[in-house]
Scaffold this active site. Structure first.
Site, PDB file in Angstrom:
ATOM      1  N   THR A   1      -6.099   3.101  -5.247  1.00  0.00           N
ATOM      2  CA  THR A   1      -5.494   4.063  -6.161  1.00  0.00           C
ATOM      3  C   THR A   1      -4.461   3.349  -7.035  1.00  0.00           C
ATOM      4  OG1 THR A   1      -5.809   5.661  -4.406  1.00  0.00           O
ATOM      5  CG2 THR A   1      -4.343   6.307  -6.198  1.00  0.00           C
TER       6      THR A   1
ATOM      7  N   HIS B   1      -7.401   3.230   3.270  1.00  0.00           N
ATOM      8  CA  HIS B   1      -7.153   4.052   4.464  1.00  0.00           C
ATOM      9  C   HIS B   1      -8.468   4.359   5.208  1.00  0.00           C
ATOM     10  CE1 HIS B   1      -3.135   4.827   2.858  1.00  0.00           C
ATOM     11  NE2 HIS B   1      -2.833   5.513   3.938  1.00  0.00           N
TER      12      HIS B   1
ATOM     13  N   ASP C   1       0.862  -1.200   0.000  1.00  0.00           N
ATOM     14  CA  ASP C   1       0.000   0.000   0.000  1.00  0.00           C
ATOM     15  C   ASP C   1       0.887   1.235   0.000  1.00  0.00           C
ATOM     16  OD1 ASP C   1      -2.462   1.535   0.198  1.00  0.00           O
ATOM     17  OD2 ASP C   1      -1.913   1.953   2.266  1.00  0.00           O
ATOM     18  N   SER C   2       0.286   2.375  -0.289  1.00  0.00           N
ATOM     19  CA  SER C   2       1.032   3.639  -0.251  1.00  0.00           C
ATOM     20  C   SER C   2       1.453   3.980   1.183  1.00  0.00           C
ATOM     21  CB  SER C   2       0.159   4.761  -0.808  1.00  0.00           C
ATOM     22  OG  SER C   2      -1.015   4.879  -0.036  1.00  0.00           O
TER      23      SER C   2
ATOM     24  N   CYS D   1      -4.419  -1.348  -2.204  1.00  0.00           N
ATOM     25  CA  CYS D   1      -4.584   0.091  -2.404  1.00  0.00           C
ATOM     26  C   CYS D   1      -5.433   0.272  -3.658  1.00  0.00           C
ATOM     27  CB  CYS D   1      -3.208   0.721  -2.601  1.00  0.00           C
ATOM     28  SG  CYS D   1      -3.240   2.460  -3.042  1.00  0.00           S
TER      29      CYS D   1
ATOM     30  N   CYS E   1     -11.155   3.135  -0.468  1.00  0.00           N
ATOM     31  CA  CYS E   1      -9.758   3.492  -0.218  1.00  0.00           C
ATOM     32  C   CYS E   1      -9.400   2.740   1.051  1.00  0.00           C
ATOM     33  CB  CYS E   1      -9.623   4.995   0.008  1.00  0.00           C
ATOM     34  SG  CYS E   1      -7.993   5.462   0.667  1.00  0.00           S
TER      35      CYS E   1
END
Ligand code: DGL
Length: 266
Positions: free
Chosen positions: A71, A188, A6-7, A69, A186
């Site tokens: 994105t 997060h 993930d970012s 993730c 998302c």
């Protein structure tokens, strides 16, 4: 080992349900916290950063990597599967989080709202994938800029986070007053799921990706025994971050248990 990328911290919300469902499987997590958030970056940057992260995990020997993730799944997964894997790692697999969520939504909902980052909304990945499976579906996408930033900073319980979520929920209800399901698109956002729940009307189902991804991964492994056999099952758990600060404390809050992040360059 199963690699999970993930970012930043968000992928921990997918990793935890994977650990709960597949407790014996060894995993390596990589959060590119030094360069999060990805959701405000260009497609080119998201592709390049994601490729670096995925290559790092593949080079560590992971036969399978999950891009936890949205994105990165929206902007990089297909190219990695089509252009990189066949040349560099033909026997490995890379999966994302959008397909499992889309399959779940198409089966269970008629009118959905997707809360996601700006880049994920721009990519239209959810709209394309959902219309392929269920063309009559009504899909509303709401970008929530700034929310990942607050979460990465550990300000997920702040007034600012609450106001931002409230505004995003109001936007959804204006776009589709009859929406029947809302997906936190998302990884997060589950870290602020209580804010979404508090602002969404009670009759709207709030869908969180972690469990959906873990169920889909378990079923994928059942259907691919040749891949499953290559995965180590000694419950070893390794966590890497690209950030030089000590993030283990914050990561443990998000994961819900103590974890130790090791710093790495990718
Ligand atoms: N957690 C990521 C997602 O699922 C992205 C957050 C970000 O880096 O902007 O979209």
């Amino acid at each position: 080992m199963i690699g999970v990328f993930d970012s930043g911290f968000g992928g921990l919300s997918v990793l935890k349900p994977i650990h709960d469902r597949l407790p014996h499987y060894s995993t390596i997590y990589l959060g590119d916290n030094a360069r999060a958030p990805y959701g405000v970056r260009s497609e080119k940057e998201i592709f390049e950063f994601t490729l670096q992260g995925v290559r790092f995990l593949l080079k560590k020997g992971c036969p399978l990597v999950v891009i936890a993730c949205n994105t990165a799944s929206a902007q990089a997964l297909r190219r990695i599967q089509q252009e990189i894997l066949p040349i560099e790692f033909p026997d490995r697999r890379v999966l994302g989080v959008i397909r499992p969520a889309v399959e779940y939504l198409a089966k269970n909902n008629k009118r959905v709202g997707i809360f996601a980052t700006h880049a994920a909304v721009e990519s239209q990945a959810y709209i394309h994938e959902l219309y392929k499976l269920r063309p009559e579906m009504k899909v509303s996408q709401i970008a929530c800029p700034g929310l990942v930033d607050l979460i990465e900073k550990g300000e997920q319980t702040s007034d600012l986070a609450d106001k931002l979520v409230k505004k995003c929920v109001q936007k959804l209800l204006i776009q589709d007053p009859q929406v029947d399901g809302a997906l936190l698109g998302c990884t997060h956002y589950p870290l602020v799921s209580s804010l979404f729940r508090a602002h969404l009307p009670t009759e709207i189902h709030l869908l969180i990706q972690g469990d959906i991804t873990a169920v889909s991964l378990a079923s994928y492994l059942e259907r691919h025994p040749e891949l499953d056999q290559q995965l180590k099952k000694t419950a070893e758990r390794i966590y890497f971050t690209t950030n030089h600060d000590d993030l283990s404390g914050l990561a443990s809050v998000f994961y819900g248990k103590d974890i130790l992040f090791q710093q790495t360059n990718i």
